[in-house]
Design a protein around this motif. Structure first.
Motif, mmCIF file in Angstrom:
data_model
loop_
_atom_site.group_PDB
_atom_site.id
_atom_site.type_symbol
_atom_site.label_atom_id
_atom_site.label_comp_id
_atom_site.label_asym_id
_atom_site.label_seq_id
_atom_site.Cartn_x
_atom_site.Cartn_y
_atom_site.Cartn_z
ATOM 1 N N VAL A 1 10.403 -15.091 -11.078
ATOM 2 C CA VAL A 1 10.510 -13.695 -10.649
ATOM 3 C C VAL A 1 11.805 -13.515 -9.863
ATOM 4 O O VAL A 1 12.295 -14.441 -9.219
ATOM 5 N N SER A 2 12.316 -12.290 -9.926
ATOM 6 C CA SER A 2 13.499 -11.951 -9.133
ATOM 7 C C SER A 2 13.046 -11.333 -7.816
ATOM 8 O O SER A 2 11.919 -10.847 -7.688
ATOM 9 N N GLY A 3 13.930 -11.337 -6.823
ATOM 10 C CA GLY A 3 13.702 -10.634 -5.563
ATOM 11 C C GLY A 3 12.451 -11.065 -4.829
ATOM 12 O O GLY A 3 12.107 -12.245 -4.809
ATOM 13 N N ASP A 4 11.770 -10.107 -4.209
ATOM 14 C CA ASP A 4 10.518 -10.401 -3.513
ATOM 15 C C ASP A 4 9.496 -9.323 -3.831
ATOM 16 O O ASP A 4 9.837 -8.249 -4.296
ATOM 17 N N LEU A 5 8.238 -9.647 -3.563
ATOM 18 C CA LEU A 5 7.144 -8.781 -4.024
ATOM 19 C C LEU A 5 6.314 -8.210 -2.866
ATOM 20 O O LEU A 5 6.211 -8.814 -1.801
ATOM 21 N N GLY A 6 5.724 -7.046 -3.116
ATOM 22 C CA GLY A 6 4.782 -6.463 -2.151
ATOM 23 C C GLY A 6 5.414 -5.494 -1.168
ATOM 24 O O GLY A 6 4.696 -4.746 -0.487
ATOM 25 N N ALA A 7 6.751 -5.465 -1.086
ATOM 26 C CA ALA A 7 7.412 -4.633 -0.072
ATOM 27 C C ALA A 7 7.266 -3.138 -0.374
ATOM 28 O O ALA A 7 7.054 -2.325 0.533
ATOM 29 N N ALA A 8 7.353 -2.778 -1.655
ATOM 30 C CA ALA A 8 7.247 -1.354 -2.017
ATOM 31 C C ALA A 8 5.844 -0.839 -1.683
ATOM 32 O O ALA A 8 5.668 0.290 -1.205
ATOM 33 N N TYR A 9 4.856 -1.679 -1.920
ATOM 34 C CA TYR A 9 3.480 -1.302 -1.622
ATOM 35 C C TYR A 9 3.276 -1.139 -0.117
ATOM 36 O O TYR A 9 2.652 -0.191 0.348
ATOM 37 N N MET A 10 3.854 -2.060 0.666
ATOM 38 C CA MET A 10 3.751 -1.956 2.120
ATOM 39 C C MET A 10 4.523 -0.736 2.622
ATOM 40 O O MET A 10 4.100 -0.076 3.576
ATOM 41 N N GLN B 64 9.495 -8.628 6.509
ATOM 42 C CA GLN B 64 8.954 -7.320 6.903
ATOM 43 C C GLN B 64 7.623 -7.019 6.206
ATOM 44 O O GLN B 64 6.739 -6.382 6.781
ATOM 45 N N THR B 65 7.505 -7.491 4.969
ATOM 46 C CA THR B 65 6.251 -7.302 4.218
ATOM 47 C C THR B 65 5.111 -8.027 4.929
ATOM 48 O O THR B 65 4.004 -7.490 5.087
ATOM 49 N N ALA B 66 5.409 -9.263 5.374
ATOM 50 C CA ALA B 66 4.401 -10.077 6.047
ATOM 51 C C ALA B 66 3.975 -9.444 7.376
ATOM 52 O O ALA B 66 2.784 -9.379 7.699
ATOM 53 N N VAL B 67 4.953 -8.939 8.135
ATOM 54 C CA VAL B 67 4.654 -8.310 9.431
ATOM 55 C C VAL B 67 3.769 -7.080 9.233
ATOM 56 O O VAL B 67 2.783 -6.870 9.942
ATOM 57 N N MET B 68 4.106 -6.288 8.214
ATOM 58 C CA MET B 68 3.366 -5.054 7.961
ATOM 59 C C MET B 68 1.927 -5.349 7.525
ATOM 60 O O MET B 68 0.986 -4.677 7.950
ATOM 61 N N ALA B 69 1.768 -6.380 6.667
ATOM 62 C CA ALA B 69 0.425 -6.758 6.216
ATOM 63 C C ALA B 69 -0.418 -7.180 7.417
ATOM 64 O O ALA B 69 -1.595 -6.808 7.547
ATOM 65 N N GLU B 70 0.196 -7.938 8.317
ATOM 66 C CA GLU B 70 -0.466 -8.387 9.553
ATOM 67 C C GLU B 70 -0.914 -7.183 10.376
ATOM 68 O O GLU B 70 -2.075 -7.091 10.795
ATOM 69 N N GLU B 71 0.005 -6.233 10.575
ATOM 70 C CA GLU B 71 -0.300 -5.016 11.346
ATOM 71 C C GLU B 71 -1.460 -4.229 10.772
ATOM 72 O O GLU B 71 -2.254 -3.643 11.491
ATOM 73 N N LEU B 72 -1.506 -4.184 9.426
ATOM 74 C CA LEU B 72 -2.528 -3.375 8.760
ATOM 75 C C LEU B 72 -3.794 -4.170 8.474
ATOM 76 O O LEU B 72 -4.766 -3.639 7.947
ATOM 77 N N GLY B 73 -3.765 -5.464 8.826
ATOM 78 C CA GLY B 73 -4.919 -6.316 8.552
ATOM 79 C C GLY B 73 -5.195 -6.484 7.067
ATOM 80 O O GLY B 73 -6.338 -6.596 6.637
ATOM 81 N N MET B 74 -4.127 -6.466 6.262
ATOM 82 C CA MET B 74 -4.299 -6.621 4.813
ATOM 83 C C MET B 74 -3.913 -8.031 4.406
ATOM 84 O O MET B 74 -3.076 -8.669 5.033
ATOM 85 N N ASN B 75 -4.511 -8.513 3.303
ATOM 86 C CA ASN B 75 -4.164 -9.822 2.791
ATOM 87 C C ASN B 75 -2.780 -9.760 2.142
ATOM 88 O O ASN B 75 -2.545 -9.005 1.206
#
Lengths: 345, 345
Positions: free
Chosen positions: A169-178, A267-278
């Motif tokens: 895969v290119s780039g990183d994943l999950g950021a747009a969703y966060m 930033q994706t990881a921090v946001m998931a942590e804040e929102l309590g999402m996996n």
């Protein structure tokens, strides 16, 4: 019509409905190489393959003008189509833009939308060649079709993955969703408040990934320059899990990906942590990443490993092994296509 | 944004808005021969020209499901796109179909819509190659893009009409518009009545022209077999007057057409009489005829006059003479583009 036979469209889902409605289709024109079922349709004219892809975006389903600026919307509407052409290893060349416009929009609003579309066209070298414009009784309707081309034989389909191929895969994943979660959170926080200032500090990347994605032309060029032709490819619009299962289904293979290999931004990881999402669920199923998912022969390992912005996350297997992710603690869990179902909205 | 600068979109109209939004566009791809401004965009690949056209149809603006059966709607949605390709002297080859579907529709409804689309594709030899399917918060949204081709040099644009060329139309005009008036009348008459039977006796042709138009592939073949290549051509979707003015504007010419030469069916005349409408106005401005309007050199007069289903209605003039119709009592009245403005709906 017999009421007992009525079936709900949401039950079938987008791909189920399309499969159902297009079943038994056979092509009558020699030029038609590939119809329904990939990122784009393919037509061959002499030594050139023509690619066609189309996207329909509806206000209230695909975008919320409360927090999406019209210029960004125009830009993104064009980009998602370019991404489909790159995902076939082609070059986008032309787009048509059809708009349904409700009465609350003025000429200036449409200028902004078009400014975004024209900016995307300028950056990616695409010509805006036509379209259709009409009024809409409800919200804004945007239908964009993109035409691209590729030298005959260069196109990469979804069905070419083979046992032992590497999954990249290119780039990183999950950021747009966060980014979407963040924008929705701030929209709720702003309700009824005048002069509300949304809090995006330290999360600018997430907002940008949601509002102003790019198509990975750079990756396509990088692969071409390195002499690597993927065996299968598609872009990640509905989520890694769902897309990988499309490739495996169409290629008649299974796959193994490794949790610790999935590229995720800080930033994706921090946001998931804040929102309590996996976090991994967000990366697997979030969607709208517009990154490229592709497979290459095992022999291309060293060449692909050297390329910036590309990560090997697993490998293709025989079909009987199914599709699964190996977690950090070495547990195998089956992949599920939990991507966004646009028909369940 | 400065509120005083807001402009209403309806003021500009469809063509005004498109002209405004696409002003200053220049194409960067060698393959792009023709962008915005004709029935279809044109791309050249070696000895073949590729044509692309697109139409956006919205429930409540373009169709009323009270009296339009879904199968007919599917058929017509495809036909109007094929018609644009024939109007360029090309052959339609592929379509993509994007649908926005609101919750009141079932799988069976979509089967009927698709049955109509597939029937049109079967009859005209067109492959259904892709699309996009999503939910809609409001009514049904149909966006169809058609791809066609033509040998290089065979395409006919709107801008090729020359002084003294003959102006020709196929079939007859105004019937689809009268069909719409009839369907609307019966809809109003049916309001609140159970088991209402609409009265269509003796007016079947009008209903058919509105609900199930055909694209004039036969005329394109006839012209080719007779060795006649029109100098300019377009299809009549917004009304003869409006289309003729497009040809004259783009060709930098004027025109004269003769009232007594305009082909009108008997049922159209009867219906206009019943409704107290001006028959010629309906034929000039009614729209949705999907007939072909084209010009041929004066030297082709004898050849074109022999062909069935084609009528010479006037001739092209120098631009300073403007666009006008000569009435039965020999009065010259200027043509006006009173075609349907989809942005004023």
């Amino acid at each position: 019509m017999d009421e007992s036979k009525h079936r709900e469209i949401a039950e079938l889902g987008e791909f189920g409905l399309i499969d159902h409605l297009t079943s038994g289709l056979s092509n009558v024109n020699d030029a038609t190489l590939k119809g329904v079922g990939d990122d784009a349709a393919v037509m061959r004219y002499n030594d050139t393959d023509i690619l066609v892809t189309t996207d329909l975006l509806l206000e209230g389903v695909h975008f919320d003008l409360t927090y999406v600026p019209l210029m960004h919307l125009g830009y993104k509407s064009a980009i998602v189509n370019f991404s489909d052409i790159y995902a076939m290893n082609g070059t986008p060349r032309q787009i048509t833009v059809s708009l349904g416009i409700s009465k609350r929009f003025t000429v200036e609003h449409m200028e902004m939308l078009y400014a975004g579309i024209r900016k995307a066209c300028g950056i990616y070298g695409v010509d805006l060649v036509g379209g259709d414009t009409t009024s809409s009784r409800q919200g804004l309707v945007i239908s964009i079709t993109c035409i691209g081309d590729a030298p005959a034989g260069k196109i990469v389909y979804r069905n070419g993955a083979r046992d032992t191929d590497l999954i990249c895969v290119s780039g990183d994943l999950g950021a747009a969703y966060m980014g979407l979660q963040l924008l929705e959170r701030e929209k709720i926080a702003s309700a009824g408040q005048k002069d509300f200032e949304p809090r995006f500090e330290g999360k600018e990347y997430l907002v940008e990934r949601q509002l102003k994605p790019e198509a990975r032309r750079d990756i396509i060029r990088e692969l071409a320059e390195a002499g690597i032709k993927p065996t299968a490819m598609m872009d990640i619009s509905d989520g890694l899990s769902s897309e990988l299962m499309h490739i495996c289904k169409q290629s008649n293979t299974g796959c193994r990906i490794y949790e610790d290999r999935i590229p995720i931004d800080y930033q994706t990881a921090v946001m998931a942590e804040e929102l309590g999402m996996n976090l991994v669920t967000a990366a697997l199923n979030g969607g709208e990443d517009y990154e490229l998912l592709f497979t290459v022969p095992l022999t291309a390992h060293d060449a692909v490993a050297k390329l910036p912005g590309i990560k090997v996350i697993g490998h293709i297997t025989k079909p009987e092994l199914g599709c699964a992710m190996i977690t950090r603690d070495d547990v195998e869990i089956p992949l599920r296509a939990q991507g966004w179902n646009p028909l369940a909205e």
